[in-house]
Design a protein around this motif. Structure first.
Motif, short mmCIF file in Angstrom:
data_model
loop_
_atom_site.label_atom_id
_atom_site.label_comp_id
_atom_site.label_asym_id
_atom_site.label_seq_id
_atom_site.Cartn_x
_atom_site.Cartn_y
_atom_site.Cartn_z
N ASP A 249 30.98 12.55 -24.41
CA ASP A 249 31.69 12.58 -25.68
C ASP A 249 33.01 13.34 -25.54
O ASP A 249 33.04 14.48 -25.08
N SER A 250 34.10 12.71 -25.93
CA SER A 250 35.43 13.30 -25.73
C SER A 250 35.58 14.65 -26.42
O SER A 250 36.12 15.60 -25.84
N HIS B 110 40.64 10.79 -22.69
CA HIS B 110 39.31 10.56 -22.13
C HIS B 110 38.75 9.27 -22.72
O HIS B 110 38.61 9.15 -23.93
N ASP B 111 38.46 8.31 -21.85
CA ASP B 111 37.95 6.99 -22.24
C ASP B 111 36.68 6.75 -21.43
O ASP B 111 36.75 6.29 -20.28
N GLY C 36 38.86 6.17 -18.06
CA GLY C 36 39.04 7.37 -17.26
C GLY C 36 39.55 8.52 -18.09
O GLY C 36 39.49 8.50 -19.32
N ALA C 37 40.06 9.51 -17.40
CA ALA C 37 40.55 10.72 -18.05
C ALA C 37 41.82 11.18 -17.37
O ALA C 37 42.04 10.94 -16.18
N ILE C 38 42.65 11.84 -18.15
CA ILE C 38 43.86 12.48 -17.64
C ILE C 38 43.93 13.88 -18.24
O ILE C 38 43.64 14.07 -19.42
N GLU D 269 43.67 12.84 -12.68
CA GLU D 269 43.48 11.47 -13.18
C GLU D 269 42.18 10.93 -12.61
O GLU D 269 41.98 10.96 -11.40
N SER D 270 41.32 10.40 -13.49
CA SER D 270 40.04 9.86 -13.02
C SER D 270 39.82 8.45 -13.56
O SER D 270 40.42 8.06 -14.57
N THR D 271 38.94 7.73 -12.87
CA THR D 271 38.51 6.40 -13.30
C THR D 271 36.99 6.32 -13.16
O THR D 271 36.46 6.58 -12.08
N TYR D 272 36.31 5.95 -14.25
CA TYR D 272 34.86 5.76 -14.21
C TYR D 272 34.54 4.42 -13.55
O TYR D 272 35.07 3.39 -13.95
#
Length: 157
Positions: A33-34, A54-55, A61-63, A77-80
């Motif tokens: 949860d963001s 945050h998605d 992903g998130a930044i 920077e991330s990617t799920y």
């Protein structure tokens, strides 16, 4: 980068296991949860956030981009890449400091019920570039972030 402008890469893996004093659905909520994630993830009060998102979905992903007080600019920077509800989160992430690419990592967070609490296993496989970062430093930083998660869960549980 080092004086001779040489390029290098160091590959490393570390695993951190934590027993959390909260049920798996609370841990999952804190991770996914963001609004909850904003309460524990990040640089804390010594970090001025300039961009944050945050998605939580596969492909999302998130930044987190900002500056440490009187210090360098940092960008995460991330990617799920895989999400199994209440069980597993897999993501890749990159970190830059002052526009220098420090590392790329593949991370798996696995959770499972353990009595009244949750067993969390955090596994990171990373490549650290050009001597700008160390595996030991990254593991120490990750332990700090997981401490923040634990503290958050203790407050809300």
């Amino acid at each position: 980068m080092n004086e001779l402008n040489e390029r290098s890469q160091i590959h490393a893996t570390f695993v951190i296991e934590r027993d959390l004093d909260a049920p798996p659905d609370h841990v999952w909520h804190a991770l996914s949860d963001s609004d909850a994630r904003d309460q524990w993830f990040g640089g804390g009060p010594t970090f001025d956030t300039q961009e944050k998102s945050h998605d939580f979905r596969v492909g999302g992903g998130a930044i987190e981009d900002g500056r440490w007080h009187d210090g360098p600019r940092s960008r995460f920077e991330s990617t799920y890449t895989d999400i199994v509800a209440q069980q597993r989160i897999v993501f890749t992430y990159d970190i830059w400091v002052d526009d220098q690419h420090l590392s790329t990592s593949l991370t798996t967070i696995a959770i499972e019920a353990e009595g009244d609490g949750t067993s969390l296993t955090y596994t990171e496989q990373g490549v650290h570039f050009d001597g700008l970062d160390s595996t030991e430093g990254r593991e120490q930083g990750t332990r700090g972030i997981l401490d923040q998660l634990s503290n958050y869960l203790n407050k809300v549980h």
